[in-house]
Design a protein around this motif. Sequence first.
Motif, PDB file in Angstrom:
ATOM      1  N   THR A   1       7.366   5.398  -2.638  1.00  0.00           N
ATOM      2  CA  THR A   1       8.618   5.274  -1.891  1.00  0.00           C
ATOM      3  C   THR A   1       8.393   4.402  -0.665  1.00  0.00           C
ATOM      4  O   THR A   1       7.272   4.247  -0.191  1.00  0.00           O
ATOM      5  CB  THR A   1       9.128   6.652  -1.419  1.00  0.00           C
ATOM      6  OG1 THR A   1       8.152   7.232  -0.568  1.00  0.00           O
ATOM      7  CG2 THR A   1       9.407   7.565  -2.597  1.00  0.00           C
TER       8      THR A   1
ATOM      9  N   ASP B   1       9.924   3.790   3.250  1.00  0.00           N
ATOM     10  CA  ASP B   1      10.766   4.285   4.340  1.00  0.00           C
ATOM     11  C   ASP B   1      10.856   3.200   5.406  1.00  0.00           C
ATOM     12  O   ASP B   1       9.835   2.806   5.983  1.00  0.00           O
ATOM     13  CB  ASP B   1      10.164   5.562   4.914  1.00  0.00           C
ATOM     14  CG  ASP B   1      11.056   6.224   5.929  1.00  0.00           C
ATOM     15  OD1 ASP B   1      12.220   5.801   6.080  1.00  0.00           O
ATOM     16  OD2 ASP B   1      10.599   7.183   6.576  1.00  0.00           O
TER      17      ASP B   1
ATOM     18  N   ASN C   1       0.823  -1.210   0.000  1.00  0.00           N
ATOM     19  CA  ASN C   1       0.000   0.000   0.000  1.00  0.00           C
ATOM     20  C   ASN C   1       0.857   1.260   0.000  1.00  0.00           C
ATOM     21  O   ASN C   1       0.536   2.231  -0.692  1.00  0.00           O
ATOM     22  CB  ASN C   1      -0.955   0.008   1.189  1.00  0.00           C
ATOM     23  CG  ASN C   1      -2.189  -0.790   0.918  1.00  0.00           C
ATOM     24  OD1 ASN C   1      -2.960  -0.433   0.051  1.00  0.00           O
ATOM     25  ND2 ASN C   1      -2.368  -1.874   1.644  1.00  0.00           N
ATOM     26  N   VAL C   2       1.927   1.257   0.766  1.00  0.00           N
ATOM     27  CA  VAL C   2       2.807   2.428   0.787  1.00  0.00           C
ATOM     28  C   VAL C   2       3.448   2.621  -0.584  1.00  0.00           C
ATOM     29  O   VAL C   2       3.512   3.743  -1.099  1.00  0.00           O
ATOM     30  CB  VAL C   2       3.881   2.281   1.889  1.00  0.00           C
ATOM     31  CG1 VAL C   2       5.004   3.277   1.698  1.00  0.00           C
ATOM     32  CG2 VAL C   2       3.260   2.455   3.255  1.00  0.00           C
TER      33      VAL C   2
ATOM     34  N   ARG D   1       9.529   4.127   8.997  1.00  0.00           N
ATOM     35  CA  ARG D   1       8.066   4.080   9.150  1.00  0.00           C
ATOM     36  C   ARG D   1       7.581   2.637   9.243  1.00  0.00           C
ATOM     37  O   ARG D   1       6.634   2.341   9.965  1.00  0.00           O
ATOM     38  CB  ARG D   1       7.379   4.792   7.997  1.00  0.00           C
ATOM     39  CG  ARG D   1       7.553   6.281   8.071  1.00  0.00           C
ATOM     40  CD  ARG D   1       6.812   6.962   6.958  1.00  0.00           C
ATOM     41  NE  ARG D   1       7.013   8.403   7.033  1.00  0.00           N
ATOM     42  CZ  ARG D   1       6.467   9.243   6.214  1.00  0.00           C
ATOM     43  NH1 ARG D   1       5.672   8.821   5.243  1.00  0.00           N
ATOM     44  NH2 ARG D   1       6.701  10.533   6.345  1.00  0.00           N
TER      45      ARG D   1
ATOM     46  N   PHE E   1       0.697   3.934  -3.126  1.00  0.00           N
ATOM     47  CA  PHE E   1       0.162   5.280  -2.960  1.00  0.00           C
ATOM     48  C   PHE E   1       1.225   6.371  -2.889  1.00  0.00           C
ATOM     49  O   PHE E   1       0.944   7.520  -3.199  1.00  0.00           O
ATOM     50  CB  PHE E   1      -0.735   5.352  -1.727  1.00  0.00           C
ATOM     51  CG  PHE E   1      -2.040   4.646  -1.929  1.00  0.00           C
ATOM     52  CD1 PHE E   1      -3.008   5.181  -2.754  1.00  0.00           C
ATOM     53  CD2 PHE E   1      -2.281   3.433  -1.317  1.00  0.00           C
ATOM     54  CE1 PHE E   1      -4.215   4.528  -2.958  1.00  0.00           C
ATOM     55  CE2 PHE E   1      -3.483   2.766  -1.505  1.00  0.00           C
ATOM     56  CZ  PHE E   1      -4.449   3.312  -2.333  1.00  0.00           C
ATOM     57  N   THR E   2       2.445   6.028  -2.454  1.00  0.00           N
ATOM     58  CA  THR E   2       3.479   7.058  -2.361  1.00  0.00           C
ATOM     59  C   THR E   2       4.619   6.833  -3.337  1.00  0.00           C
ATOM     60  O   THR E   2       5.310   7.780  -3.696  1.00  0.00           O
ATOM     61  CB  THR E   2       4.059   7.135  -0.934  1.00  0.00           C
ATOM     62  OG1 THR E   2       4.747   5.929  -0.639  1.00  0.00           O
ATOM     63  CG2 THR E   2       2.970   7.384   0.087  1.00  0.00           C
TER      64      THR E   2
END
Length: 60
Positions: free
Chosen positions: A29, A31, A22-23, A34, A26-27
């Motif tokens: 990138t 991290d 999901n990260v 996180r 939607f982004t």
Amino acid sequence: MDDRRTLFLAGFVGASLSYIFNVLAFTGTFDVFRWVVFVALYVGFTYGFDRFIGWQTGSA
């Protein structure tokens, strides 16, 4: 491994993969910091709910 630990491990793997995909979707990138925070919160809430349910049912 006992059944409970196997279920917790499967839940962690599923939640972790879901978070990562999901990260990335939607982004674009990823991290690591996180993700580590997510892992800490997931483990904390899972442990807390397990203890709470055990306390309520009298099996802990």
